[in-house]
Design a protein around this motif. Structure first.
Motif, PDB file in Angstrom:
ATOM      1  N   ARG A  26      11.972  -9.175  -4.459  1.00 45.01           N
ATOM      2  CA  ARG A  26      11.307 -10.441  -4.749  1.00 45.01           C
ATOM      3  C   ARG A  26      12.236 -11.627  -4.562  1.00 45.01           C
ATOM      4  O   ARG A  26      13.354 -11.654  -5.069  1.00 45.01           O
ATOM      5  N   HIS A  31       7.278 -14.565  -3.466  1.00 45.27           N
ATOM      6  CA  HIS A  31       7.512 -14.254  -2.056  1.00 45.27           C
ATOM      7  C   HIS A  31       8.391 -13.006  -2.015  1.00 45.27           C
ATOM      8  O   HIS A  31       9.472 -12.981  -2.607  1.00 45.27           O
ATOM      9  N   THR A  71       1.704  -9.884  -4.395  1.00 43.15           N
ATOM     10  CA  THR A  71       2.501 -10.955  -3.805  1.00 43.15           C
ATOM     11  C   THR A  71       1.597 -11.843  -2.957  1.00 43.15           C
ATOM     12  O   THR A  71       0.501 -11.433  -2.559  1.00 43.15           O
ATOM     13  N   ARG A  73       3.105 -13.621  -0.281  1.00 47.29           N
ATOM     14  CA  ARG A  73       3.749 -13.755   1.028  1.00 47.29           C
ATOM     15  C   ARG A  73       4.754 -12.634   1.217  1.00 47.29           C
ATOM     16  O   ARG A  73       5.460 -12.255   0.281  1.00 47.29           O
ATOM     17  N   THR A  75       7.846 -11.202   4.021  1.00 45.63           N
ATOM     18  CA  THR A  75       8.681 -11.400   5.209  1.00 45.63           C
ATOM     19  C   THR A  75       9.448 -10.121   5.447  1.00 45.63           C
ATOM     20  O   THR A  75      10.239  -9.698   4.594  1.00 45.63           O
ATOM     21  N   ASP A 274       6.152 -12.497   9.327  1.00 42.69           N
ATOM     22  CA  ASP A 274       5.815 -13.359   8.195  1.00 42.69           C
ATOM     23  C   ASP A 274       4.326 -13.208   7.944  1.00 42.69           C
ATOM     24  O   ASP A 274       3.510 -13.458   8.847  1.00 42.69           O
ATOM     25  N   PHE A 276       1.002 -13.962   5.274  1.00 51.04           N
ATOM     26  CA  PHE A 276       0.534 -14.850   4.209  1.00 51.04           C
ATOM     27  C   PHE A 276      -0.868 -14.423   3.770  1.00 51.04           C
ATOM     28  O   PHE A 276      -1.754 -14.223   4.619  1.00 51.04           O
ATOM     29  N   ASN A 283       0.029 -20.875  -0.122  1.00 50.71           N
ATOM     30  CA  ASN A 283       0.247 -20.516   1.279  1.00 50.71           C
ATOM     31  C   ASN A 283      -0.426 -21.476   2.253  1.00 50.71           C
ATOM     32  O   ASN A 283      -0.113 -21.453   3.454  1.00 50.71           O
TER      33      ASN A 283
END
Length: 300
Positions: A26, A31, A71, A73, A75, A274, A276, A283
């Motif tokens: 995290r 994110h 969550t 988002r 990555t 990435d 969202f 977002n």
């Protein structure tokens, strides 16, 4: 280590007796990112031993649906795609309603030997590289050795060379030393060292496992650059893993350094995903900027 400051999150999907996991950690503001650091060659989902290719997309979609509850988002990087990982993740998360942006974030230089000996491999190298090794090797100024067992003295030599090299400060020297110790116990450590008059001048940290040699770290003392100790040490390590370890592949990790092309024959991309969740208000500005960026790409 930096990982301790980022709480982990392990998402799990189950299809009968088949399992898949997304190891994450995290960041701020809900994110989450890939559970990885600067030492990673790649990051990808973890699948159980019985997971067939045909099941992976279904499991990934389950993970995407679960992630919506945990969550806003994600990555993920550096993700390979030669095994379909980046494409499968993007497809599964898109089908589950996520907005996905896939970009190339790095590259990986590698070589497949296809049964070649070192001499056969060496014949295909650039003339300048071969001439350097031939000329500098004849002078017998530099001595090299490849160690397969961890020793405090040799690791001290490695760290001394690294500190005198052009390399930036080591992110986590304790972690790297522990990795070398564990690889030594597993029989996979290949620590290359070069000396001039008994003093360490170049070092490389490799591992060999499952037919693949991984080049983790290399450094040399720039005060001895004229003797080309790093190049001579590389040649010794390549010969060792090809002729003694009989590897099928050598992987030079990430990075687009020009010198890697002299030793390697192929390049493959590493991707950043990435993703969202569009129903989360935080977002929306990010998604808007993403759409704007895509429109500019199309217009260019």
């Amino acid at each position: 280590m930096a990982l301790r400051k980022k709480p982990p999150l392990l998402l799990r999907a189950l299809d009968g007796e088949t399992e898949a996991w997304l190891p994450l950690m995290r960041q701020a503001n809900n994110h989450h990112v890939a559970l990885a650091n600067w030492y990673n060659f790649t990051w990808r989902p973890i699948y159980g031993d019985t997971c067939a290719e045909s099941t992976r997309l279904s499991l990934l979609r389950q993970l995407a649906l679960t992630a919506r509850q945990r969550t806003r988002r994600l990555t993920l990087a550096p993700v390979p795609d030669e095994d379909g990982s980046a494409s499968q993740i993007a497809t599964a998360f898109s089908s589950a309603g996520w907005i996905v942006d896939r970009t190339e974030c790095d590259e990986n230089h590698y070589i497949r030997l296809n049964g070649r000996s070192f001499d056969e491999y060496w014949d295909s190298r650039p003339g300048q590289l071969k001439n350097t090794v031939k000329r500098k090797g004849k002078k017998n100024i530099v001595s090299t050795r490849v160690e397969t067992e961890f020793s405090t003295q040799s690791w001290s030599d490695y760290e001394r060379i690294y500190a005198r090299s052009w390399k930036p400060h080591e992110g986590s020297p304790e972690f790297l030393m522990q990795l070398a110790q564990q690889e030594s116990l597993a029989g996979t450590l290949r620590l290359g060292l070069a000396y001039i008059d008994g003093k360490p001048v170049a070092a490389q940290f490799w591992t060999v496992e499952n037919g693949i040699a991984l080049i983790h770290k290399l450094a040399h003392d720039e005060r001895h650059l004229d003797a080309s100790p790093g190049t001579l040490l590389s040649a010794a390590l390549f010969q060792h893993v090809i002729d003694i370890d009989k590897v099928d592949e050598i992987d030079f990790g990430t990075g687009s350094d020009a010198y890697k092309r002299d030793w390697m024959e192929s390049v493959r991309p590493r991707f950043r995903l990435d993703m969202f969740w569009p129903n989360h208000v935080a977002n929306w500005p990010l998604i808007a900027r993403l759409h704007l960026r895509h429109m500019r790409r199309k217009a260019a």
